[in-house]
Design a protein around this motif. Structure first.
Motif, PDB file in Angstrom:
ATOM      1  N   ASP A   1       0.838  -1.191   0.000  1.00 53.44           N
ATOM      2  CA  ASP A   1       0.000   0.000   0.000  1.00 53.44           C
ATOM      3  C   ASP A   1       0.877   1.247   0.000  1.00 53.44           C
ATOM      4  OD1 ASP A   1       0.828   0.241   2.675  1.00 53.44           O
ATOM      5  OD2 ASP A   1      -1.002  -0.622   3.447  1.00 53.44           O
ATOM      6  N   ARG A   2       0.242   2.406   0.001  1.00 52.71           N
ATOM      7  CA  ARG A   2       0.973   3.645  -0.259  1.00 52.71           C
ATOM      8  C   ARG A   2       1.648   4.256   0.963  1.00 52.71           C
ATOM      9  NH1 ARG A   2      -1.247   9.153  -3.044  1.00 52.71           N
ATOM     10  NH2 ARG A   2       0.755  10.176  -3.027  1.00 52.71           N
ATOM     11  N   TYR A   3       1.004   4.205   2.113  1.00 57.16           N
ATOM     12  CA  TYR A   3       1.490   4.957   3.277  1.00 57.16           C
ATOM     13  C   TYR A   3       2.166   4.055   4.305  1.00 57.16           C
ATOM     14  CZ  TYR A   3      -1.608   8.365   1.131  1.00 57.16           C
ATOM     15  OH  TYR A   3      -2.226   9.196   0.250  1.00 57.16           O
ATOM     16  N   SER A   4       2.922   4.687   5.214  1.00 55.77           N
ATOM     17  CA  SER A   4       3.754   3.896   6.113  1.00 55.77           C
ATOM     18  C   SER A   4       3.293   3.831   7.567  1.00 55.77           C
ATOM     19  CB  SER A   4       5.193   4.419   6.075  1.00 55.77           C
ATOM     20  OG  SER A   4       5.330   5.634   6.770  1.00 55.77           O
ATOM     21  N   LEU A   5       2.454   4.741   8.021  1.00 60.54           N
ATOM     22  CA  LEU A   5       2.093   4.785   9.438  1.00 60.54           C
ATOM     23  C   LEU A   5       0.650   4.358   9.646  1.00 60.54           C
ATOM     24  CD1 LEU A   5       2.875   5.708  12.345  1.00 60.54           C
ATOM     25  CD2 LEU A   5       1.897   7.909  11.779  1.00 60.54           C
ATOM     26  N   PRO A   6       0.411   3.295  10.387  1.00 59.39           N
ATOM     27  CA  PRO A   6       1.293   2.398  11.120  1.00 59.39           C
ATOM     28  C   PRO A   6       1.738   1.220  10.257  1.00 59.39           C
ATOM     29  CG  PRO A   6      -0.962   1.861  11.664  1.00 59.39           C
ATOM     30  CD  PRO A   6      -1.002   3.030  10.696  1.00 59.39           C
ATOM     31  N   SER A   7       2.665   0.443  10.781  1.00 57.73           N
ATOM     32  CA  SER A   7       3.104  -0.768  10.094  1.00 57.73           C
ATOM     33  C   SER A   7       2.066  -1.865  10.310  1.00 57.73           C
ATOM     34  CB  SER A   7       4.455  -1.230  10.636  1.00 57.73           C
ATOM     35  OG  SER A   7       4.745  -2.541  10.174  1.00 57.73           O
ATOM     36  N   GLY A   8       1.418  -2.273   9.241  1.00 58.07           N
ATOM     37  CA  GLY A   8       0.396  -3.318   9.322  1.00 58.07           C
ATOM     38  C   GLY A   8       0.991  -4.681   9.638  1.00 58.07           C
ATOM     39  N   HIS A   9       2.165  -4.988   9.071  1.00 62.22           N
ATOM     40  CA  HIS A   9       2.818  -6.257   9.384  1.00 62.22           C
ATOM     41  C   HIS A   9       3.119  -6.345  10.876  1.00 62.22           C
ATOM     42  CE1 HIS A   9       3.408  -6.942   5.084  1.00 62.22           C
ATOM     43  NE2 HIS A   9       3.854  -8.150   5.380  1.00 62.22           N
ATOM     44  N   THR A  10       3.617  -5.243  11.427  1.00 58.84           N
ATOM     45  CA  THR A  10       3.959  -5.236  12.845  1.00 58.84           C
ATOM     46  C   THR A  10       2.701  -5.336  13.698  1.00 58.84           C
ATOM     47  OG1 THR A  10       5.878  -3.859  12.325  1.00 58.84           O
ATOM     48  CG2 THR A  10       5.221  -3.991  14.638  1.00 58.84           C
TER      49      THR A  10
ATOM     50  N   VAL B   1       6.651   1.355  13.208  1.00 63.05           N
ATOM     51  CA  VAL B   1       6.710   0.019  13.799  1.00 63.05           C
ATOM     52  C   VAL B   1       6.234   0.061  15.254  1.00 63.05           C
ATOM     53  CG1 VAL B   1       8.346  -1.775  14.518  1.00 63.05           C
ATOM     54  CG2 VAL B   1       8.451  -0.833  12.201  1.00 63.05           C
ATOM     55  N   ILE B   2       6.666   1.074  15.994  1.00 61.26           N
ATOM     56  CA  ILE B   2       6.245   1.191  17.394  1.00 61.26           C
ATOM     57  C   ILE B   2       4.722   1.371  17.479  1.00 61.26           C
ATOM     58  CG2 ILE B   2       6.356   2.681  19.440  1.00 61.26           C
ATOM     59  CD1 ILE B   2       9.350   3.141  18.695  1.00 61.26           C
ATOM     60  N   ILE B   3       4.185   2.231  16.644  1.00 62.94           N
ATOM     61  CA  ILE B   3       2.735   2.451  16.661  1.00 62.94           C
ATOM     62  C   ILE B   3       2.000   1.202  16.186  1.00 62.94           C
ATOM     63  CG2 ILE B   3       0.857   3.816  15.637  1.00 62.94           C
ATOM     64  CD1 ILE B   3       2.821   6.230  15.858  1.00 62.94           C
ATOM     65  N   GLY B   4       2.555   0.500  15.207  1.00 61.66           N
ATOM     66  CA  GLY B   4       1.963  -0.766  14.783  1.00 61.66           C
ATOM     67  C   GLY B   4       1.940  -1.784  15.912  1.00 61.66           C
ATOM     68  N   ALA B   5       3.033  -1.870  16.676  1.00 58.23           N
ATOM     69  CA  ALA B   5       3.093  -2.800  17.809  1.00 58.23           C
ATOM     70  C   ALA B   5       2.052  -2.439  18.863  1.00 58.23           C
ATOM     71  CB  ALA B   5       4.494  -2.797  18.419  1.00 58.23           C
ATOM     72  N   LEU B   6       1.923  -1.157  19.155  1.00 55.37           N
ATOM     73  CA  LEU B   6       0.920  -0.712  20.138  1.00 55.37           C
ATOM     74  C   LEU B   6      -0.500  -1.001  19.643  1.00 55.37           C
ATOM     75  CD1 LEU B   6       2.531   2.677  21.220  1.00 55.37           C
ATOM     76  CD2 LEU B   6       2.393   0.562  22.571  1.00 55.37           C
ATOM     77  N   LEU B   7      -0.733  -0.780  18.356  1.00 53.92           N
ATOM     78  CA  LEU B   7      -2.047  -1.053  17.775  1.00 53.92           C
ATOM     79  C   LEU B   7      -2.383  -2.536  17.883  1.00 53.92           C
ATOM     80  CD1 LEU B   7      -4.557  -0.219  16.092  1.00 53.92           C
ATOM     81  CD2 LEU B   7      -3.146  -0.589  14.049  1.00 53.92           C
ATOM     82  N   GLY B   8      -1.461  -3.389  17.489  1.00 49.69           N
ATOM     83  CA  GLY B   8      -1.700  -4.830  17.543  1.00 49.69           C
ATOM     84  C   GLY B   8      -1.915  -5.333  18.954  1.00 49.69           C
ATOM     85  N   ASN B   9      -1.051  -4.902  19.859  1.00 46.18           N
ATOM     86  CA  ASN B   9      -1.179  -5.312  21.250  1.00 46.18           C
ATOM     87  C   ASN B   9      -2.495  -4.807  21.842  1.00 46.18           C
ATOM     88  OD1 ASN B   9      -0.614  -4.450  24.308  1.00 46.18           O
ATOM     89  ND2 ASN B   9       0.470  -6.359  23.832  1.00 46.18           N
TER      90      ASN B   9
END
Length: 177
Positions: free
Chosen positions: A103-112, A155-163
């Motif tokens: 996808d186009r944008y980077s924030l947040p990291s979906g994989h993370t 990546v940090i925001i992705g981790a917080l989102l997932g958790n």
């Protein structure tokens, strides 16, 4: 916007450090393999194994996972399209990208985010493998940085989102499982 300028500078400096050293191409090969483990196919495999093998916790693991991803995916999409943060290689020609992102944008990291959903749920239902699960999720986030498609804060925001989504699903389902 001035409040996030120091974060943006740190992100750029960290990405520059990670992507401009002499081993970055070698690390990119390993990072591709690690990142690929976060593409989703292993999540389905984990769910099938838990459902089919574990008569005690498997059903709860799968239901909590479905709810967590039901929360995480729309939140991820809304955040990504609201922030519209450009990827590292778009901001500087000095930052290579070793893969083409989906996808186009980077924030947040979906994989993370997805990896931390799984790690949090695995840690809850199967505490003996919690350490390995969180190391694996962290490696996926690191791989996304080493591939040049995310900044550290993505990546940090992705981790917080997932958790957070996994934790919310566990809280919501707590008395129902």
């Amino acid at each position: 916007m001035k409040a996030i300028q120091p974060i943006a500078k740190l992100d750029f400096a960290f990405s520059f450090y990670c992507l401009q050293h002499r081993y970055s191409h070698s690390l990119a090969r390993v990072s591709k393999a690690v990142s690929h483990t976060g593409d989703g196919h292993l999540y389905v495999l984990f769910a099938c194994l838990a459902w089919g093998i574990d008569n005690v916790y498997g059903r709860g693991f799968v239901i909590a996972g479905l709810l967590a991803f039901l929360l995480e995916l729309p939140l991820y999409w809304v955040l990504k399209n609201s922030f519209q943060r450009r990827r590292p290689q778009e901001l500087s020609p000095l930052l290579p990208a070793f893969i083409t992102p989906s996808d186009r944008y980077s924030l947040p990291s979906g994989h993370t985010a997805a990896a931390f959903v799984m790690a949090t749920l695995m840690g809850h239902w199967y505490p003996d493998i919690a350490g390995m699960a969180f190391i694996w999720a962290t490696l996926i986030g690191g791989a996304r940085i080493m591939l040049g498609v995310h900044f550290l804060s993505d990546v940090i925001i992705g981790a917080l989102l997932g958790n957070g989504c996994a934790t919310l699903s566990l809280i919501f389902l707590g008395s129902r499982l």
